[in-house]
Design a protein around this motif. Structure first.
Motif, PDB file in Angstrom:
ATOM      1  N   SER A   7       0.819  -1.207   0.000  1.00 15.64           N
ATOM      2  CA  SER A   7       0.000   0.000   0.000  1.00 15.64           C
ATOM      3  C   SER A   7       0.857   1.262   0.000  1.00 15.64           C
ATOM      4  O   SER A   7       0.402   2.338   0.385  1.00 15.64           O
ATOM      5  N   ALA A   8       2.089   1.141  -0.426  1.00 16.70           N
ATOM      6  CA  ALA A   8       3.017   2.271  -0.392  1.00 16.70           C
ATOM      7  C   ALA A   8       2.639   3.340  -1.415  1.00 16.70           C
ATOM      8  O   ALA A   8       2.037   3.059  -2.443  1.00 16.70           O
ATOM      9  N   THR A   9       3.012   4.581  -1.113  1.00 21.58           N
ATOM     10  CA  THR A   9       2.847   5.704  -2.028  1.00 21.58           C
ATOM     11  C   THR A   9       4.228   6.287  -2.309  1.00 21.58           C
ATOM     12  O   THR A   9       4.957   6.639  -1.382  1.00 21.58           O
ATOM     13  N   LEU A  10       4.570   6.365  -3.604  1.00 19.42           N
ATOM     14  CA  LEU A  10       5.877   6.875  -4.009  1.00 19.42           C
ATOM     15  C   LEU A  10       5.690   7.994  -5.020  1.00 19.42           C
ATOM     16  O   LEU A  10       4.992   7.827  -6.014  1.00 19.42           O
ATOM     17  N   SER A  11       6.305   9.156  -4.746  1.00 25.35           N
ATOM     18  CA  SER A  11       6.240  10.300  -5.654  1.00 25.35           C
ATOM     19  C   SER A  11       7.652  10.748  -5.999  1.00 25.35           C
ATOM     20  O   SER A  11       8.470  10.970  -5.099  1.00 25.35           O
ATOM     21  N   LEU A  12       7.918  10.891  -7.306  1.00 21.26           N
ATOM     22  CA  LEU A  12       9.227  11.333  -7.774  1.00 21.26           C
ATOM     23  C   LEU A  12       9.039  12.535  -8.692  1.00 21.26           C
ATOM     24  O   LEU A  12       8.140  12.551  -9.532  1.00 21.26           O
ATOM     25  N   SER A  40       3.585   8.203  -8.449  1.00 18.05           N
ATOM     26  CA  SER A  40       3.415   9.449  -9.185  1.00 18.05           C
ATOM     27  C   SER A  40       4.773   9.947  -9.642  1.00 18.05           C
ATOM     28  O   SER A  40       5.687  10.115  -8.825  1.00 18.05           O
ATOM     29  N   LEU A  41       4.918  10.180 -10.949  1.00 18.53           N
ATOM     30  CA  LEU A  41       6.154  10.701 -11.527  1.00 18.53           C
ATOM     31  C   LEU A  41       5.848  11.997 -12.266  1.00 18.53           C
ATOM     32  O   LEU A  41       4.939  12.040 -13.098  1.00 18.53           O
ATOM     33  N   LEU A  67       1.689   9.620 -14.516  1.00 19.14           N
ATOM     34  CA  LEU A  67       2.880  10.201 -15.137  1.00 19.14           C
ATOM     35  C   LEU A  67       2.515  11.550 -15.742  1.00 19.14           C
ATOM     36  O   LEU A  67       1.578  11.638 -16.534  1.00 19.14           O
ATOM     37  N   THR A  68       3.266  12.589 -15.394  1.00 18.55           N
ATOM     38  CA  THR A  68       2.992  13.929 -15.900  1.00 18.55           C
ATOM     39  C   THR A  68       4.291  14.540 -16.417  1.00 18.55           C
ATOM     40  O   THR A  68       5.314  14.521 -15.715  1.00 18.55           O
ATOM     41  N   ASN A  69       4.240  15.058 -17.648  1.00 16.73           N
ATOM     42  CA  ASN A  69       5.424  15.701 -18.248  1.00 16.73           C
ATOM     43  C   ASN A  69       6.654  14.805 -18.182  1.00 16.73           C
ATOM     44  O   ASN A  69       7.768  15.269 -17.892  1.00 16.73           O
ATOM     45  N   SER A  70       6.457  13.536 -18.443  1.00 18.89           N
ATOM     46  CA  SER A  70       7.549  12.566 -18.325  1.00 18.89           C
ATOM     47  C   SER A  70       7.803  11.853 -19.639  1.00 18.89           C
ATOM     48  O   SER A  70       6.939  11.812 -20.524  1.00 18.89           O
ATOM     49  N   THR A  71       9.003  11.264 -19.764  1.00 15.54           N
ATOM     50  CA  THR A  71       9.436  10.621 -20.999  1.00 15.54           C
ATOM     51  C   THR A  71       9.943   9.218 -20.717  1.00 15.54           C
ATOM     52  O   THR A  71      10.727   9.017 -19.781  1.00 15.54           O
ATOM     53  N   THR A  92      -0.040  12.019 -18.924  1.00 14.02           N
ATOM     54  CA  THR A  92      -0.469  13.342 -19.362  1.00 14.02           C
ATOM     55  C   THR A  92       0.755  14.153 -19.772  1.00 14.02           C
ATOM     56  O   THR A  92       1.747  14.217 -19.031  1.00 14.02           O
ATOM     57  N   ASN A  93       0.681  14.765 -20.963  1.00 17.13           N
ATOM     58  CA  ASN A  93       1.808  15.559 -21.490  1.00 17.13           C
ATOM     59  C   ASN A  93       3.094  14.743 -21.485  1.00 17.13           C
ATOM     60  O   ASN A  93       4.162  15.249 -21.109  1.00 17.13           O
ATOM     61  N   GLY A  94       2.978  13.488 -21.900  1.00 16.00           N
ATOM     62  CA  GLY A  94       4.126  12.597 -21.858  1.00 16.00           C
ATOM     63  C   GLY A  94       4.577  12.139 -23.228  1.00 16.00           C
ATOM     64  O   GLY A  94       3.907  12.351 -24.243  1.00 16.00           O
ATOM     65  N   THR A  95       5.752  11.500 -23.253  1.00 11.06           N
ATOM     66  CA  THR A  95       6.315  10.958 -24.489  1.00 11.06           C
ATOM     67  C   THR A  95       6.779   9.529 -24.247  1.00 11.06           C
ATOM     68  O   THR A  95       7.496   9.264 -23.279  1.00 11.06           O
TER      69      THR A  95
END
Length: 214
Positions: A7-12, A40-41, A67-71, A92-95
């Motif tokens: 149940s971990a939450t990880l944000s980078l 969340s990245l 994923l936001t603004n990530s490649t 979102t806004n990803g490549t």
């Protein structure tokens, strides 16, 4: 590589994950087997990673990935060169570009996948789904571009069983494997393999351009 379990939450944020190798998720593994993992990245790059499932990212059935603004680029896998998703994943806004796999060169999806304002390009699969391959689950593509991908079948998007992919206001440059559901305002090039039939869609766009030339 990164690992989010239970149940971990990880944000980078503003991160780089490159040159890693694993069985699941070469760059990062969101594994919710024992709970509901949340990842969340933002403004991150995952490149040059490799795995059996999900060269860049693997998301298990109970996982949620945003994923936001990530490649994701230059990753390799057996399934899902860039992403292998069995859970809930939003890009979102990803490549997703230059990834390779046996199936699902860019993305392999058996969960719920949402792409908005994103680009899936230059990916390759040996068999099906150069850009995106969907099976059981849903894929929603909105205001996005799927272009320049290669595969034996479905160089753009593969959907098996058919009907699990919905496309809105997007460009699909390449063929589709099985029919794709159109919500309108899409462009398909060069043929009509996606079977878009909404009145606002433009299909066989290269043929139309050729006819208009003097």
């Amino acid at each position: 590589y990164g690992y989010s379990n239970g149940s971990a939450t990880l944000s980078l944020t503003a991160c780089t994950l490159s040159g890693n190798n694993a069985d699941y998720g070469g760059g990062i593994n969101s594994d919710g087997d024992s709970g509901s993992a949340s990842l969340s990245l933002t403004a991150c790059t995952l490149s040059g990673n490799s795995a059996d499932l999900g060269g860049g990212i693997y998301n298990n059935a109970n996982g949620t990935v945003t994923l936001t603004n990530s490649t994701l680029s230059g990753n390799t896998a057996d399934r899902g060169g860039g992403i292998c998703n069995f859970g809930d994943l939003t890009l979102t806004n990803g490549t997703v570009s230059g990834n390779t796999a046996r199936i699902g060169g860019g993305i392999f999806n058996l969960g719920d996948l949402t792409l908005t304002n994103s680009t899936v390009s230059g990916n390759s699969a040996v068999y099906v789904g150069g850009g995106i391959l969907g099976g059981i689950g849903t894929i929603s593509v909105t205001h996005s571009t799927v272009s320049g991908n290669t595969a034996l079948g479905g160089s753009g998007i593969g959907s098996d069983p058919p009907g699990g992919v919905t496309v809105t206001s997007s460009l699909i440059d390449g063929d589709c494997y099985e029919s794709i559901v159109s919500n309108g305002y899409n462009i398909e090039s060069p043929g009509d393999t996606c079977r878009f039939n909404h009145g606002t869609d433009l299909v066989k766009i290269l043929s139309l351009i050729h006819i208009s030339e003097p």
